[in-house]
Design a protein around this motif. Structure first.
Motif, PDB file in Angstrom:
ATOM      1  N   LEU A 114     -63.994 -23.015  98.801  1.00  0.00           N
ATOM      2  CA  LEU A 114     -63.460 -22.142  97.753  1.00  0.00           C
ATOM      3  C   LEU A 114     -62.314 -21.340  98.356  1.00  0.00           C
ATOM      4  O   LEU A 114     -62.543 -20.501  99.222  1.00  0.00           O
ATOM      5  CB  LEU A 114     -64.561 -21.210  97.231  1.00  0.00           C
ATOM      6  N   TYR A 115     -61.098 -21.616  97.935  1.00  0.00           N
ATOM      7  CA  TYR A 115     -59.945 -20.969  98.559  1.00  0.00           C
ATOM      8  C   TYR A 115     -59.006 -20.390  97.501  1.00  0.00           C
ATOM      9  O   TYR A 115     -58.938 -20.865  96.381  1.00  0.00           O
ATOM     10  CB  TYR A 115     -59.193 -21.964  99.445  1.00  0.00           C
ATOM     11  N   VAL A 154     -61.978 -26.142  95.714  1.00  0.00           N
ATOM     12  CA  VAL A 154     -61.578 -25.483  94.471  1.00  0.00           C
ATOM     13  C   VAL A 154     -60.661 -24.306  94.775  1.00  0.00           C
ATOM     14  O   VAL A 154     -61.023 -23.415  95.548  1.00  0.00           O
ATOM     15  CB  VAL A 154     -62.807 -24.977  93.690  1.00  0.00           C
ATOM     16  N   GLU A 155     -59.472 -24.316  94.164  1.00  0.00           N
ATOM     17  CA  GLU A 155     -58.542 -23.204  94.352  1.00  0.00           C
ATOM     18  C   GLU A 155     -58.831 -22.114  93.323  1.00  0.00           C
ATOM     19  O   GLU A 155     -58.873 -22.367  92.119  1.00  0.00           O
ATOM     20  CB  GLU A 155     -57.096 -23.682  94.217  1.00  0.00           C
ATOM     21  N   MET A 156     -59.047 -20.896  93.825  1.00  0.00           N
ATOM     22  CA  MET A 156     -59.370 -19.761  92.953  1.00  0.00           C
ATOM     23  C   MET A 156     -58.098 -18.974  92.663  1.00  0.00           C
ATOM     24  O   MET A 156     -57.723 -18.058  93.400  1.00  0.00           O
ATOM     25  CB  MET A 156     -60.412 -18.866  93.626  1.00  0.00           C
ATOM     26  N   LEU A 157     -57.425 -19.352  91.579  1.00  0.00           N
ATOM     27  CA  LEU A 157     -56.158 -18.720  91.214  1.00  0.00           C
ATOM     28  C   LEU A 157     -56.399 -17.505  90.322  1.00  0.00           C
ATOM     29  O   LEU A 157     -57.360 -17.483  89.544  1.00  0.00           O
ATOM     30  CB  LEU A 157     -55.284 -19.728  90.467  1.00  0.00           C
ATOM     31  N   PRO A 158     -55.513 -16.497  90.414  1.00  0.00           N
ATOM     32  CA  PRO A 158     -55.623 -15.366  89.483  1.00  0.00           C
ATOM     33  C   PRO A 158     -55.540 -15.858  88.047  1.00  0.00           C
ATOM     34  O   PRO A 158     -54.797 -16.785  87.741  1.00  0.00           O
ATOM     35  CB  PRO A 158     -54.414 -14.495  89.841  1.00  0.00           C
ATOM     36  N   LEU A 159     -56.290 -15.224  87.181  1.00  0.00           N
ATOM     37  CA  LEU A 159     -56.320 -15.616  85.772  1.00  0.00           C
ATOM     38  C   LEU A 159     -54.988 -15.272  85.110  1.00  0.00           C
ATOM     39  O   LEU A 159     -54.433 -14.197  85.336  1.00  0.00           O
ATOM     40  CB  LEU A 159     -57.461 -14.878  85.071  1.00  0.00           C
ATOM     41  N   MET A 173     -59.664 -29.479  90.562  1.00  0.00           N
ATOM     42  CA  MET A 173     -60.778 -29.027  89.734  1.00  0.00           C
ATOM     43  C   MET A 173     -60.764 -27.508  89.624  1.00  0.00           C
ATOM     44  O   MET A 173     -60.500 -26.811  90.601  1.00  0.00           O
ATOM     45  CB  MET A 173     -62.102 -29.505  90.336  1.00  0.00           C
ATOM     46  N   LYS A 174     -61.062 -27.003  88.429  1.00  0.00           N
ATOM     47  CA  LYS A 174     -61.078 -25.568  88.197  1.00  0.00           C
ATOM     48  C   LYS A 174     -62.481 -25.005  88.411  1.00  0.00           C
ATOM     49  O   LYS A 174     -63.469 -25.743  88.376  1.00  0.00           O
ATOM     50  CB  LYS A 174     -60.600 -25.259  86.777  1.00  0.00           C
ATOM     51  N   HIS A 175     -62.527 -23.678  88.570  1.00  0.00           N
ATOM     52  CA  HIS A 175     -63.818 -23.059  88.858  1.00  0.00           C
ATOM     53  C   HIS A 175     -64.798 -23.235  87.704  1.00  0.00           C
ATOM     54  O   HIS A 175     -66.012 -23.371  87.922  1.00  0.00           O
ATOM     55  CB  HIS A 175     -63.626 -21.577  89.198  1.00  0.00           C
ATOM     56  N   LEU A 176     -64.295 -23.278  86.464  1.00  0.00           N
ATOM     57  CA  LEU A 176     -65.185 -23.465  85.311  1.00  0.00           C
ATOM     58  C   LEU A 176     -65.837 -24.841  85.325  1.00  0.00           C
ATOM     59  O   LEU A 176     -66.997 -25.000  84.925  1.00  0.00           O
ATOM     60  CB  LEU A 176     -64.413 -23.260  84.008  1.00  0.00           C
ATOM     61  N   ASP A 177     -65.090 -25.845  85.794  1.00  0.00           N
ATOM     62  CA  ASP A 177     -65.645 -27.197  85.905  1.00  0.00           C
ATOM     63  C   ASP A 177     -66.770 -27.231  86.936  1.00  0.00           C
ATOM     64  O   ASP A 177     -67.803 -27.877  86.732  1.00  0.00           O
ATOM     65  CB  ASP A 177     -64.554 -28.197  86.307  1.00  0.00           C
ATOM     66  N   VAL A 178     -66.555 -26.526  88.047  1.00  0.00           N
ATOM     67  CA  VAL A 178     -67.581 -26.473  89.091  1.00  0.00           C
ATOM     68  C   VAL A 178     -68.825 -25.749  88.581  1.00  0.00           C
ATOM     69  O   VAL A 178     -69.963 -26.188  88.819  1.00  0.00           O
ATOM     70  CB  VAL A 178     -67.040 -25.775  90.360  1.00  0.00           C
ATOM     71  N   LEU A 179     -68.622 -24.646  87.884  1.00  0.00           N
ATOM     72  CA  LEU A 179     -69.765 -23.905  87.316  1.00  0.00           C
ATOM     73  C   LEU A 179     -70.547 -24.782  86.333  1.00  0.00           C
ATOM     74  O   LEU A 179     -71.780 -24.708  86.271  1.00  0.00           O
ATOM     75  CB  LEU A 179     -69.280 -22.631  86.621  1.00  0.00           C
ATOM     76  N   HIS A 180     -69.825 -25.603  85.571  1.00  0.00           N
ATOM     77  CA  HIS A 180     -70.484 -26.515  84.622  1.00  0.00           C
ATOM     78  C   HIS A 180     -71.320 -27.541  85.380  1.00  0.00           C
ATOM     79  O   HIS A 180     -72.465 -27.847  84.980  1.00  0.00           O
ATOM     80  CB  HIS A 180     -69.429 -27.205  83.761  1.00  0.00           C
TER      81      HIS A 180
END
Length: 344
Positions: free
Chosen positions: A21-22, A145-150, A1-8
Protein backbone atom coordinates in the motif's frame (compact mmCIF):
# COMPACT_ATOMS: atom_id res chain seq x y z
CA UNK A 1 -6.27 -1.34 -8.82
CA UNK A 2 -8.02 1.16 -6.56
CA UNK A 3 -8.45 0.88 -2.82
CA UNK A 4 -12.22 0.35 -3.19
CA UNK A 5 -11.59 -2.68 -5.41
CA UNK A 6 -9.26 -4.14 -2.78
CA UNK A 7 -11.81 -3.52 -0.02
CA UNK A 8 -14.43 -5.30 -2.15
CA UNK A 9 -12.10 -8.30 -2.56
CA UNK A 10 -11.44 -8.43 1.17
CA UNK A 11 -15.15 -8.21 1.93
CA UNK A 12 -15.64 -11.25 -0.32
CA UNK A 13 -12.91 -13.07 1.62
CA UNK A 14 -10.47 -12.90 -1.29
CA UNK A 15 -7.35 -12.25 0.78
CA UNK A 16 -3.98 -12.06 -0.94
CA UNK A 17 -0.72 -13.23 0.68
CA UNK A 18 1.14 -9.92 0.15
CA UNK A 19 -0.05 -6.31 -0.04
CA UNK A 20 1.92 -3.17 -0.88
CA UNK A 21 0.00 0.00 0.00
CA UNK A 22 1.85 3.09 -1.20
CA UNK A 23 1.02 6.76 -1.64
CA UNK A 24 0.39 9.86 0.43
CA UNK A 25 -3.22 9.23 1.54
CA UNK A 26 -2.44 7.42 4.78
CA UNK A 27 -6.12 7.39 5.79
CA UNK A 28 -6.91 4.97 2.95
CA UNK A 29 -3.84 2.90 3.79
CA UNK A 30 -5.02 2.45 7.39
CA UNK A 31 -8.53 1.62 6.16
CA UNK A 32 -7.28 -1.21 3.92
CA UNK A 33 -4.78 -2.39 6.54
CA UNK A 34 -7.53 -2.62 9.16
CA UNK A 35 -9.84 -4.47 6.75
CA UNK A 36 -7.13 -7.08 6.05
CA UNK A 37 -6.42 -7.64 9.75
CA UNK A 38 -10.12 -7.89 10.62
CA UNK A 39 -10.75 -10.37 7.79
CA UNK A 40 -7.94 -12.71 8.90
CA UNK A 41 -7.77 -12.43 12.68
CA UNK A 42 -10.40 -12.40 15.40
CA UNK A 43 -9.94 -10.06 18.40
CA UNK A 44 -8.63 -12.92 20.56
CA UNK A 45 -5.99 -13.90 17.96
CA UNK A 46 -4.26 -10.55 17.63
CA UNK A 47 -2.00 -10.76 20.66
CA UNK A 48 -0.34 -13.91 19.36
CA UNK A 49 -0.65 -13.65 15.58
CA UNK A 50 -0.40 -9.95 14.69
CA UNK A 51 2.97 -8.25 14.42
CA UNK A 52 3.29 -4.55 13.52
CA UNK A 53 6.60 -2.85 12.67
CA UNK A 54 6.90 0.92 12.25
CA UNK A 55 10.05 0.47 10.16
CA UNK A 56 11.62 -2.36 8.21
CA UNK A 57 12.89 -5.32 10.23
CA UNK A 58 15.91 -7.08 8.74
CA UNK A 59 15.00 -9.10 5.66
CA UNK A 60 16.15 -12.24 7.47
CA UNK A 61 13.82 -11.48 10.41
CA UNK A 62 10.92 -10.73 8.09
CA UNK A 63 11.28 -13.91 6.03
CA UNK A 64 11.80 -15.92 9.21
CA UNK A 65 8.52 -14.62 10.67
CA UNK A 66 6.71 -15.37 7.41
CA UNK A 67 7.89 -18.96 7.47
CA UNK A 68 7.20 -19.54 11.18
CA UNK A 69 4.08 -21.63 11.74
CA UNK A 70 1.69 -19.76 14.07
CA UNK A 71 1.50 -21.02 17.63
CA UNK A 72 -1.82 -22.81 18.28
CA UNK A 73 -2.62 -22.72 14.54
CA UNK A 74 -4.37 -19.87 12.79
CA UNK A 75 -2.57 -17.35 10.60
CA UNK A 76 0.20 -14.76 10.90
CA UNK A 77 -0.38 -11.15 9.83
CA UNK A 78 2.81 -9.10 9.57
CA UNK A 79 2.40 -5.35 9.01
CA UNK A 80 5.41 -3.22 8.09
CA UNK A 81 4.66 0.52 8.06
CA UNK A 82 7.06 3.02 6.52
CA UNK A 83 8.83 0.36 4.47
CA UNK A 84 11.80 1.35 2.30
CA UNK A 85 12.08 -2.04 0.60
CA UNK A 86 10.61 -0.75 -2.68
CA UNK A 87 12.22 2.68 -2.96
CA UNK A 88 14.55 3.59 -5.83
CA UNK A 89 18.22 2.80 -5.23
CA UNK A 90 19.87 5.96 -6.47
CA UNK A 91 23.37 6.66 -5.23
CA UNK A 92 24.05 3.23 -3.69
CA UNK A 93 27.64 2.04 -3.52
CA UNK A 94 28.57 -1.27 -5.17
CA UNK A 95 28.61 -3.07 -1.82
CA UNK A 96 25.22 -1.59 -0.85
CA UNK A 97 23.80 -2.56 -4.23
CA UNK A 98 25.09 -6.10 -3.87
CA UNK A 99 23.61 -6.44 -0.37
CA UNK A 100 20.29 -4.95 -1.52
CA UNK A 101 20.24 -7.34 -4.47
CA UNK A 102 20.73 -10.29 -2.14
CA UNK A 103 17.90 -9.07 0.07
CA UNK A 104 15.67 -8.70 -2.97
CA UNK A 105 16.44 -12.25 -4.06
CA UNK A 106 15.46 -13.58 -0.64
CA UNK A 107 12.23 -11.54 -0.58
CA UNK A 108 11.36 -12.50 -4.15
CA UNK A 109 11.83 -16.17 -3.28
CA UNK A 110 9.68 -15.82 -0.14
CA UNK A 111 6.91 -13.70 -1.70
CA UNK A 112 6.73 -16.06 -4.69
CA UNK A 113 6.03 -19.03 -2.40
CA UNK A 114 4.12 -17.61 0.54
CA UNK A 115 2.95 -20.18 3.09
CA UNK A 116 -0.83 -20.25 3.38
CA UNK A 117 -0.63 -19.35 7.07
CA UNK A 118 1.12 -15.96 6.58
CA UNK A 119 0.05 -12.59 5.16
CA UNK A 120 2.25 -9.49 4.79
CA UNK A 121 1.12 -5.86 4.51
CA UNK A 122 3.81 -3.36 3.50
CA UNK A 123 2.98 0.35 3.45
CA UNK A 124 4.75 3.61 2.69
CA UNK A 125 3.85 7.22 1.89
CA UNK A 126 6.96 7.48 -0.31
CA UNK A 127 7.25 6.74 -4.02
CA UNK A 128 8.11 3.18 -4.97
CA UNK A 129 10.19 1.90 -7.87
CA UNK A 130 7.74 0.03 -10.07
CA UNK A 131 10.55 -1.22 -12.28
CA UNK A 132 11.92 -3.44 -9.52
CA UNK A 133 11.38 -7.18 -9.85
CA UNK A 134 10.27 -7.21 -6.21
CA UNK A 135 7.41 -4.81 -7.06
CA UNK A 136 6.35 -6.95 -10.01
CA UNK A 137 6.34 -10.10 -7.85
CA UNK A 138 4.10 -8.40 -5.26
CA UNK A 139 1.86 -7.06 -8.02
CA UNK A 140 1.44 -10.46 -9.68
CA UNK A 141 1.02 -12.63 -6.58
CA UNK A 142 -0.61 -10.09 -4.29
CA UNK A 143 -1.81 -6.51 -4.56
CA UNK A 144 0.11 -3.26 -5.08
CA UNK A 145 -2.28 -0.37 -4.49
CA UNK A 146 -1.53 3.34 -4.84
CA UNK A 147 -3.32 5.43 -2.22
CA UNK A 148 -3.96 8.72 -4.01
CA UNK A 149 -5.62 11.76 -2.41
CA UNK A 150 -9.33 11.84 -3.14
CA UNK A 151 -10.40 14.19 -5.94
CA UNK A 152 -13.19 16.65 -5.30
CA UNK A 153 -15.51 14.89 -7.76
CA UNK A 154 -15.14 11.66 -5.75
CA UNK A 155 -15.70 13.19 -2.31
CA UNK A 156 -19.49 13.00 -2.46
CA UNK A 157 -19.43 9.22 -2.84
CA UNK A 158 -17.02 8.86 0.07
CA UNK A 159 -19.13 11.31 2.10
CA UNK A 160 -22.30 9.27 1.57
CA UNK A 161 -20.53 6.13 2.77
CA UNK A 162 -19.21 7.88 5.87
CA UNK A 163 -22.63 9.34 6.71
CA UNK A 164 -24.17 5.88 6.41
CA UNK A 165 -21.55 4.51 8.81
CA UNK A 166 -22.38 7.34 11.25
CA UNK A 167 -26.13 6.65 10.83
CA UNK A 168 -26.60 10.27 9.76
CA UNK A 169 -27.88 12.20 6.76
CA UNK A 170 -26.79 15.63 5.57
CA UNK A 171 -29.02 18.36 4.20
CA UNK A 172 -28.24 19.30 0.56
CA UNK A 173 -27.30 22.89 1.49
CA UNK A 174 -24.97 21.57 4.21
CA UNK A 175 -23.27 19.28 1.66
CA UNK A 176 -22.92 22.25 -0.71
CA UNK A 177 -21.39 24.30 2.10
CA UNK A 178 -18.84 21.59 2.90
CA UNK A 179 -17.91 20.72 -0.69
CA UNK A 180 -17.66 24.39 -1.60
CA UNK A 181 -15.04 24.82 1.10
CA UNK A 182 -13.21 21.67 -0.04
CA UNK A 183 -13.05 23.11 -3.57
CA UNK A 184 -10.67 25.76 -2.18
CA UNK A 185 -8.25 23.18 -0.80
CA UNK A 186 -5.29 22.29 -3.03
CA UNK A 187 -5.45 18.75 -1.64
CA UNK A 188 -8.16 16.99 0.37
CA UNK A 189 -7.01 15.06 3.42
CA UNK A 190 -9.42 12.24 4.20
CA UNK A 191 -8.07 12.03 7.74
CA UNK A 192 -9.01 15.68 8.26
CA UNK A 193 -12.40 15.24 6.58
CA UNK A 194 -13.17 12.12 8.61
CA UNK A 195 -12.37 13.98 11.83
CA UNK A 196 -14.61 16.92 10.90
CA UNK A 197 -17.52 14.62 10.05
CA UNK A 198 -17.13 12.83 13.38
CA UNK A 199 -17.39 16.23 15.10
CA UNK A 200 -20.43 17.16 13.01
CA UNK A 201 -22.16 13.89 13.90
CA UNK A 202 -21.57 14.50 17.60
CA UNK A 203 -22.70 18.13 17.40
CA UNK A 204 -25.86 17.45 15.40
CA UNK A 205 -28.79 16.67 17.71
CA UNK A 206 -30.98 15.10 15.04
CA UNK A 207 -30.50 12.43 12.40
CA UNK A 208 -29.94 15.09 9.72
CA UNK A 209 -26.89 17.37 9.80
CA UNK A 210 -28.19 20.84 8.91
CA UNK A 211 -26.52 23.83 7.28
CA UNK A 212 -26.48 25.56 10.67
CA UNK A 213 -24.65 22.55 12.18
CA UNK A 214 -22.07 22.70 9.38
CA UNK A 215 -21.60 26.46 9.76
CA UNK A 216 -21.11 26.19 13.52
CA UNK A 217 -18.72 23.22 13.55
CA UNK A 218 -16.68 24.10 10.45
CA UNK A 219 -16.44 27.86 11.07
CA UNK A 220 -12.81 27.70 12.20
CA UNK A 221 -11.62 26.17 8.90
CA UNK A 222 -10.24 28.97 6.68
CA UNK A 223 -11.56 27.48 3.43
CA UNK A 224 -15.08 27.28 4.87
CA UNK A 225 -14.94 30.88 6.04
CA UNK A 226 -13.62 32.18 2.72
CA UNK A 227 -16.25 30.27 0.73
CA UNK A 228 -18.96 31.78 2.99
CA UNK A 229 -17.27 35.17 2.65
CA UNK A 230 -17.47 35.00 -1.16
CA UNK A 231 -21.14 34.04 -0.85
CA UNK A 232 -21.71 37.11 1.35
CA UNK A 233 -19.76 39.28 -1.12
CA UNK A 234 -21.88 38.05 -4.04
CA UNK A 235 -24.99 39.08 -2.10
CA UNK A 236 -23.37 42.44 -1.22
CA UNK A 237 -23.54 41.62 2.51
CA UNK A 238 -20.59 43.78 3.58
CA UNK A 239 -21.13 43.33 7.32
CA UNK A 240 -21.26 39.54 7.16
CA UNK A 241 -18.20 39.35 4.89
CA UNK A 242 -16.17 41.56 7.24
CA UNK A 243 -17.36 39.58 10.25
CA UNK A 244 -16.16 36.31 8.66
CA UNK A 245 -12.80 37.91 7.84
CA UNK A 246 -12.35 39.17 11.40
CA UNK A 247 -13.30 35.77 12.85
CA UNK A 248 -10.54 34.11 10.85
CA UNK A 249 -7.97 36.73 11.80
CA UNK A 250 -9.00 36.46 15.47
CA UNK A 251 -8.59 32.68 15.25
CA UNK A 252 -4.94 33.21 14.31
CA UNK A 253 -5.03 32.76 10.55
CA UNK A 254 -2.36 34.77 8.79
CA UNK A 255 -3.70 37.49 6.43
CA UNK A 256 -1.55 36.08 3.59
CA UNK A 257 -3.25 32.68 3.86
CA UNK A 258 -6.70 34.28 3.73
CA UNK A 259 -5.55 36.46 0.85
CA UNK A 260 -4.34 33.41 -1.12
CA UNK A 261 -7.74 31.73 -0.71
CA UNK A 262 -9.51 34.93 -1.78
CA UNK A 263 -7.30 35.22 -4.86
CA UNK A 264 -8.12 31.63 -5.89
CA UNK A 265 -11.84 32.13 -5.45
CA UNK A 266 -12.02 35.55 -7.14
CA UNK A 267 -10.00 34.16 -10.06
CA UNK A 268 -12.51 31.31 -10.33
CA UNK A 269 -15.39 33.82 -10.33
CA UNK A 270 -13.70 35.71 -13.16
CA UNK A 271 -13.20 32.49 -15.14
CA UNK A 272 -16.84 31.55 -14.54
CA UNK A 273 -17.90 35.01 -15.74
CA UNK A 274 -15.93 34.64 -18.97
CA UNK A 275 -17.01 31.03 -19.56
CA UNK A 276 -20.63 31.86 -18.75
CA UNK A 277 -20.66 34.33 -21.62
CA UNK A 278 -19.91 31.41 -23.97
CA UNK A 279 -23.20 29.75 -22.96
CA UNK A 280 -21.53 26.47 -21.97
CA UNK A 281 -23.60 23.85 -20.19
CA UNK A 282 -23.02 23.51 -16.44
CA UNK A 283 -21.22 20.15 -16.72
CA UNK A 284 -18.67 21.47 -19.24
CA UNK A 285 -18.18 24.68 -17.29
CA UNK A 286 -17.65 22.80 -14.01
CA UNK A 287 -15.10 20.52 -15.69
CA UNK A 288 -13.16 23.57 -16.96
CA UNK A 289 -13.20 25.05 -13.44
CA UNK A 290 -12.19 21.70 -11.93
CA UNK A 291 -15.17 21.45 -9.56
CA UNK A 292 -18.33 19.27 -9.32
CA UNK A 293 -21.29 20.49 -11.44
CA UNK A 294 -23.37 21.82 -8.54
CA UNK A 295 -20.38 23.80 -7.19
CA UNK A 296 -19.78 25.12 -10.71
CA UNK A 297 -23.39 26.27 -10.88
CA UNK A 298 -23.04 28.08 -7.54
CA UNK A 299 -19.86 29.85 -8.70
CA UNK A 300 -21.62 30.92 -11.91
CA UNK A 301 -24.55 32.29 -9.87
CA UNK A 302 -22.12 34.19 -7.65
CA UNK A 303 -20.23 35.58 -10.65
CA UNK A 304 -23.43 37.10 -12.06
CA UNK A 305 -23.45 39.61 -9.20
CA UNK A 306 -20.11 41.07 -10.32
CA UNK A 307 -19.01 42.74 -13.51
CA UNK A 308 -15.96 41.37 -15.27
CA UNK A 309 -14.17 44.69 -14.69
CA UNK A 310 -14.95 44.55 -10.93
CA UNK A 311 -13.47 41.06 -10.65
CA UNK A 312 -10.40 42.14 -12.63
CA UNK A 313 -9.93 45.15 -10.35
CA UNK A 314 -10.35 42.94 -7.28
CA UNK A 315 -7.63 40.56 -8.53
CA UNK A 316 -5.26 43.44 -9.21
CA UNK A 317 -5.94 44.88 -5.74
CA UNK A 318 -5.37 41.47 -4.15
CA UNK A 319 -2.03 41.14 -6.00
CA UNK A 320 -0.91 44.58 -4.75
CA UNK A 321 -2.03 43.76 -1.21
CA UNK A 322 -0.17 40.44 -1.32
CA UNK A 323 3.07 42.26 -2.17
CA UNK A 324 2.54 45.00 0.40
CA UNK A 325 1.73 42.53 3.16
CA UNK A 326 4.94 40.63 2.41
CA UNK A 327 7.09 43.77 2.61
CA UNK A 328 5.26 45.18 5.64
CA UNK A 329 3.54 48.09 3.87
CA UNK A 330 -0.02 46.88 4.52
CA UNK A 331 -2.09 45.23 7.22
CA UNK A 332 -5.54 43.66 7.57
CA UNK A 333 -7.28 46.92 6.66
CA UNK A 334 -6.10 46.46 3.05
CA UNK A 335 -8.12 43.19 2.82
CA UNK A 336 -11.10 44.88 4.47
CA UNK A 337 -10.93 47.65 1.87
CA UNK A 338 -11.05 45.13 -1.00
CA UNK A 339 -14.05 43.38 0.56
CA UNK A 340 -15.90 46.70 0.95
CA UNK A 341 -15.13 47.71 -2.64
CA UNK A 342 -16.39 44.34 -3.95
CA UNK A 343 -19.69 44.87 -2.11
CA UNK A 344 -20.34 48.27 -3.68
Amino acid sequence: MKHLDVLHEIKNNDIKPVYLLYGEESYLTRQVEEAIINAILGPDERDMNLTIFNQDPSVQDLTGMIETIPFMGGKNVIVVRGTALLKARKGNTDSEEQRAGGNDDLLIKTFSNMPEYSHVVLSTTEKVDKRRKLFKIIESGGRAVEMLPLKLNDVKGWLNGKLTALNKKMAPDAIEHLLGALSLMPQISLGFLDNELEKLALYSSGKVITLRDAEQVLASIPEVSVFAMIDALSQKQTGKALELLNEQLAAGDHPLRILALLVRQVRMLWQAKELGAQRLDSKTLAALLGVPPFIGEKIVRQSRNFSASALKQALLALAVTDFELKVGKADRTAIEKIIIEMCI
